[in-house]
Motif scaffolding. Structure first.
Motif, PDB file in Angstrom:
ATOM      1  N   UNK A 101       7.005  -2.163   3.737  1.00  0.00           N
ATOM      2  CA  UNK A 101       6.593  -1.098   2.830  1.00  0.00           C
ATOM      3  C   UNK A 101       5.096  -0.824   2.873  1.00  0.00           C
ATOM      4  N   UNK A 102       4.289  -1.858   3.012  1.00  0.00           N
ATOM      5  CA  UNK A 102       2.838  -1.691   2.965  1.00  0.00           C
ATOM      6  C   UNK A 102       2.184  -2.729   3.867  1.00  0.00           C
ATOM      7  N   UNK A 103       1.027  -2.399   4.452  1.00  0.00           N
ATOM      8  CA  UNK A 103       0.370  -3.316   5.397  1.00  0.00           C
ATOM      9  C   UNK A 103      -0.360  -4.444   4.698  1.00  0.00           C
ATOM     10  N   UNK A 104       0.389  -5.280   3.985  1.00  0.00           N
ATOM     11  CA  UNK A 104      -0.169  -6.416   3.264  1.00  0.00           C
ATOM     12  C   UNK A 104       0.418  -7.688   3.844  1.00  0.00           C
ATOM     13  N   UNK A 105      -0.415  -8.525   4.452  1.00  0.00           N
ATOM     14  CA  UNK A 105       0.098  -9.719   5.118  1.00  0.00           C
ATOM     15  C   UNK A 105      -0.555 -11.003   4.611  1.00  0.00           C
ATOM     16  N   UNK A 106      -1.485 -10.907   3.642  1.00  0.00           N
ATOM     17  CA  UNK A 106      -2.199 -12.092   3.161  1.00  0.00           C
ATOM     18  C   UNK A 106      -2.143 -12.211   1.638  1.00  0.00           C
ATOM     19  N   UNK A 107      -1.038 -11.787   1.058  1.00  0.00           N
ATOM     20  CA  UNK A 107      -0.973 -11.719  -0.399  1.00  0.00           C
ATOM     21  C   UNK A 107       0.254 -12.438  -0.963  1.00  0.00           C
ATOM     22  N   UNK A 163      -6.848  -1.376  -1.200  1.00  0.00           N
ATOM     23  CA  UNK A 163      -7.540  -0.199  -0.674  1.00  0.00           C
ATOM     24  C   UNK A 163      -6.858   0.245   0.607  1.00  0.00           C
ATOM     25  N   UNK A 164      -7.166   1.447   1.036  1.00  0.00           N
ATOM     26  CA  UNK A 164      -6.649   1.949   2.296  1.00  0.00           C
ATOM     27  C   UNK A 164      -5.722   3.132   2.112  1.00  0.00           C
ATOM     28  N   UNK A 165      -5.211   3.612   3.226  1.00  0.00           N
ATOM     29  CA  UNK A 165      -4.432   4.845   3.241  1.00  0.00           C
ATOM     30  C   UNK A 165      -3.124   4.754   2.469  1.00  0.00           C
ATOM     31  N   UNK A 166      -2.634   3.553   2.233  1.00  0.00           N
ATOM     32  CA  UNK A 166      -1.322   3.382   1.594  1.00  0.00           C
ATOM     33  C   UNK A 166      -1.375   3.356   0.078  1.00  0.00           C
ATOM     34  N   UNK A 167      -2.546   3.041  -0.480  1.00  0.00           N
ATOM     35  CA  UNK A 167      -2.647   2.743  -1.915  1.00  0.00           C
ATOM     36  C   UNK A 167      -2.251   3.934  -2.782  1.00  0.00           C
ATOM     37  N   UNK A 168      -2.638   5.142  -2.401  1.00  0.00           N
ATOM     38  CA  UNK A 168      -2.391   6.312  -3.248  1.00  0.00           C
ATOM     39  C   UNK A 168      -0.901   6.610  -3.431  1.00  0.00           C
ATOM     40  N   UNK A 169      -0.058   5.992  -2.606  1.00  0.00           N
ATOM     41  CA  UNK A 169       1.381   6.260  -2.671  1.00  0.00           C
ATOM     42  C   UNK A 169       2.123   5.275  -3.581  1.00  0.00           C
ATOM     43  N   UNK A 170       1.399   4.349  -4.192  1.00  0.00           N
ATOM     44  CA  UNK A 170       2.007   3.326  -5.037  1.00  0.00           C
ATOM     45  C   UNK A 170       1.342   3.297  -6.412  1.00  0.00           C
ATOM     46  N   UNK A 171       2.084   2.817  -7.383  1.00  0.00           N
ATOM     47  CA  UNK A 171       1.471   2.341  -8.608  1.00  0.00           C
ATOM     48  C   UNK A 171       1.121   0.880  -8.356  1.00  0.00           C
ATOM     49  N   UNK A 172      -0.161   0.584  -8.287  1.00  0.00           N
ATOM     50  CA  UNK A 172      -0.611  -0.771  -7.984  1.00  0.00           C
ATOM     51  C   UNK A 172      -1.040  -1.446  -9.276  1.00  0.00           C
ATOM     52  N   UNK A 173      -0.428  -2.585  -9.547  1.00  0.00           N
ATOM     53  CA  UNK A 173      -0.751  -3.370 -10.736  1.00  0.00           C
ATOM     54  C   UNK A 173      -1.304  -4.713 -10.277  1.00  0.00           C
ATOM     55  N   UNK A 174      -2.522  -5.015 -10.642  1.00  0.00           N
ATOM     56  CA  UNK A 174      -3.131  -6.291 -10.276  1.00  0.00           C
ATOM     57  C   UNK A 174      -2.694  -7.352 -11.277  1.00  0.00           C
ATOM     58  N   UNK A 185      -7.436   5.253  12.158  1.00  0.00           N
ATOM     59  CA  UNK A 185      -6.915   5.075  10.804  1.00  0.00           C
ATOM     60  C   UNK A 185      -6.392   6.387  10.257  1.00  0.00           C
ATOM     61  N   UNK A 186      -7.026   7.488  10.649  1.00  0.00           N
ATOM     62  CA  UNK A 186      -6.556   8.805  10.227  1.00  0.00           C
ATOM     63  C   UNK A 186      -5.136   9.068  10.731  1.00  0.00           C
ATOM     64  N   UNK A 187      -4.854   8.651  11.972  1.00  0.00           N
ATOM     65  CA  UNK A 187      -3.509   8.810  12.523  1.00  0.00           C
ATOM     66  C   UNK A 187      -2.501   8.004  11.710  1.00  0.00           C
ATOM     67  N   UNK A 188      -2.863   6.796  11.327  1.00  0.00           N
ATOM     68  CA  UNK A 188      -1.969   5.983  10.510  1.00  0.00           C
ATOM     69  C   UNK A 188      -1.751   6.628   9.147  1.00  0.00           C
ATOM     70  N   UNK A 189      -2.826   7.155   8.566  1.00  0.00           N
ATOM     71  CA  UNK A 189      -2.720   7.795   7.260  1.00  0.00           C
ATOM     72  C   UNK A 189      -1.804   9.010   7.308  1.00  0.00           C
ATOM     73  N   UNK A 190      -1.815   9.729   8.428  1.00  0.00           N
ATOM     74  CA  UNK A 190      -0.996  10.940   8.523  1.00  0.00           C
ATOM     75  C   UNK A 190       0.476  10.629   8.747  1.00  0.00           C
ATOM     76  N   UNK A 191       0.789   9.486   9.359  1.00  0.00           N
ATOM     77  CA  UNK A 191       2.181   9.138   9.638  1.00  0.00           C
ATOM     78  C   UNK A 191       2.794   8.232   8.567  1.00  0.00           C
ATOM     79  N   UNK A 192       1.948   7.631   7.729  1.00  0.00           N
ATOM     80  CA  UNK A 192       2.466   6.697   6.735  1.00  0.00           C
ATOM     81  C   UNK A 192       3.364   7.345   5.680  1.00  0.00           C
ATOM     82  N   UNK A 193       3.036   8.526   5.135  1.00  0.00           N
ATOM     83  CA  UNK A 193       3.915   9.102   4.104  1.00  0.00           C
ATOM     84  C   UNK A 193       5.365   9.275   4.557  1.00  0.00           C
ATOM     85  N   UNK A 194       5.585   9.713   5.792  1.00  0.00           N
ATOM     86  CA  UNK A 194       6.952   9.866   6.295  1.00  0.00           C
ATOM     87  C   UNK A 194       7.636   8.508   6.424  1.00  0.00           C
ATOM     88  N   UNK A 195       6.865   7.500   6.805  1.00  0.00           N
ATOM     89  CA  UNK A 195       7.431   6.151   6.886  1.00  0.00           C
ATOM     90  C   UNK A 195       7.865   5.668   5.511  1.00  0.00           C
TER      91      UNK A 195
END
Length: 442
Positions: free
Chosen positions: A61-67, A99-110, A3-13
């Protein structure tokens, strides 16, 4: 891949997704990009729902597949926003809080209802490029899927980021583990349905979680390219097994095909080994600047050479390709892009603006006709089939006399052979993720 590897490569993606979106919006004359995640659909005259499938433009954009009912909102110069539907519901499991490595890069509104999204979408619907299905509409925000935006984004989907390749490696890990389980079930005498269940168990994915329906064919069933019937009872005599099955990881797919002979010392096993060796040679042609249509035509020459050397067709390999004889045994394309979708988009696009590059004459089922670029991920899947309909056409055609029909009749009960790997095009040698995945299990 941790997961750390994914977190490190996600910002560039994510930065690349923003850059592509900005240029696509500019080309289309829009100010905002809106991408709904999709909705749940129901059977006609019934309250039974179809399995939910997330909009690929959303999961890019984000690893969300059940929403279902969620939205991606991007305005150039601003942080991307996710409107995350987390309904009040006691009938179904409610999605966990983001939650997860991607959340900090978005403004998330529930949001609690799909209609609540209207409070958080840009003020002018007419200035939005909205990519999705019509049923995702809320208020005046109806998907318009402007061609200038869609073509641009789909053209550039051909090149994967390091993050995406890491996600596909994870999917491959699930897939190769399940393929090994399927082979064990085959050798233990399981039915097609039993092999399928063993595969799902080992992949830890239900049939609806897999990126496509498993093709599990014993004996003659292996000659049906998209065989999905899955007999519940095994045949009296088990001769061969072809499995085309993938796996998913957070929205990314793998696609793997293997063929096995029950008798590992017999003639069919030797034919499998010849196709396997040829497949590796074809994989080595996945290089930057190569026209994928040329890879396809070379694959036909490889399969024709095997048919000639095995005494199945008495024609020069080049003549088999030119006359279409090779296509009777190898009727499908050599492969396709893969990523967020198994048959990933953009395979025929001539440019960022659109247009279409047609397949070579006589090869209508090739799904990719572009030149390969570093970062492209493709499948390579040559095959030799003994399909009844195609053999009948060949027997009634002008080249029937060149075929050794005794050899064909001896091989019909085995169905056919296909070997498929996923290969990454780089600036140098190609990377075969599938072979690396199997090697990691050894």
């Amino acid at each position: 891949m941790s997961t750390q590897d994914l977190a490190s490569t996600y910002p560039a993606h994510l930065a690349r997704m923003q850059s592509l979106a900005e240029r696509a919006l500019e080309r289309g004359g829009f100010a905002h990009l809106l991408v709904p995640s999709g909705t749940i659909h129901y059977h006609l005259f019934d309250d039974r729902d179809y399995p939910y499938a997330v909009n690929p433009q959303f999961k890019a954009w984000a690893p969300l597949v059940r929403n279902p009912g969620s939205w991606l909102v991007y305005t150039p110069g601003e942080r991307p926003k996710i409107l995350y539907l987390q309904p009040y519901d006691y009938w179904h499991v409610v999605p966990d809080a983001p939650s997860g490595y991607w959340v900090e890069h978005f403004d998330v509104v529930v949001i609690r209802t799909p209609e609540e999204a209207l409070q958080h979408l840009p003020a002018e619907a007419g200035r939005c490029a909205i990519l999705g299905e019509a049923s995702s509409a809320v208020g005046d925000y109806t998907p318009n899927n402007p061609a200038a935006v869609v073509n641009y984004l789909e053209y550039h989907r051909a090149v994967k980021t390091d993050y995406e390749i890491a996600m596909m490696r994870r999917a491959t890990e699930h897939g190769v583990r399940a393929h090994r389980a399927a082979e064990r079930a085959f050798r233990a005498g399981a039915s097609e349905f039993g092999i399928h269940l063993a595969y799902c168990q080992a992949a830890r994915q239900d049939a609806n979680d897999l990126p496509y329906g498993n093709i599990v064919g014993l004996n003659e069933h292996a000659a049906v390219l998209h065989y999905t019937e899955r007999d519940r009872v095994p045949p009296r005599e088990i001769r061969s097994f072809l499995i085309d099955a993938g796996a998913s990881h957070d929205g990314y797919a793998c696609d793997i095909t293997r063929t096995h002979a029950y008798d590992t010392t017999g003639e069919f096993q030797q034919l499998i080994e010849q196709v396997d060796a040829a497949e590796l040679r074809i994989c080595d042609r996945v290089r930057a600047g190569t026209d994928y249509a040329d890879v396809h035509l070379h694959a036909h020459l490889e399969m024709a050479t095997i048919l000639h050397q095995a005494g199945i067709v008495d024609m020069a390999p080049e003549s088999m390709v030119e006359t279409g004889v090779s296509a009777k045994f190898f009727p499908h394309g050599i492969g396709h892009y893969i990523g967020l979708q198994v048959h990933d988009v953009g395979g025929f696009l001539a440019s960022e603006e659109g247009g279409r590059i047609e397949p070579p004459a006589g090869h209508p089922y090739l799904r990719l006709t572009r030149r390969l670029e570093p970062g492209a991920v493709v499948t390579i899947e040559p095959g030799i089939y003994f399909a009844e309909l195609l053999m009948k056409e060949l027997a009634e055609g002008e080249h029937a006399g060149a075929v050794n029909w005794d050899r064909v009749d001896a091989l019909r009960p085995y169905g056919g052979i296909r070997i498929e790997d996923e290969v990454v095009c780089t600036d140098g040698d190609p990377v075969n993720m599938t072979r690396e995945g199997f090697a990691a299990l050894d």
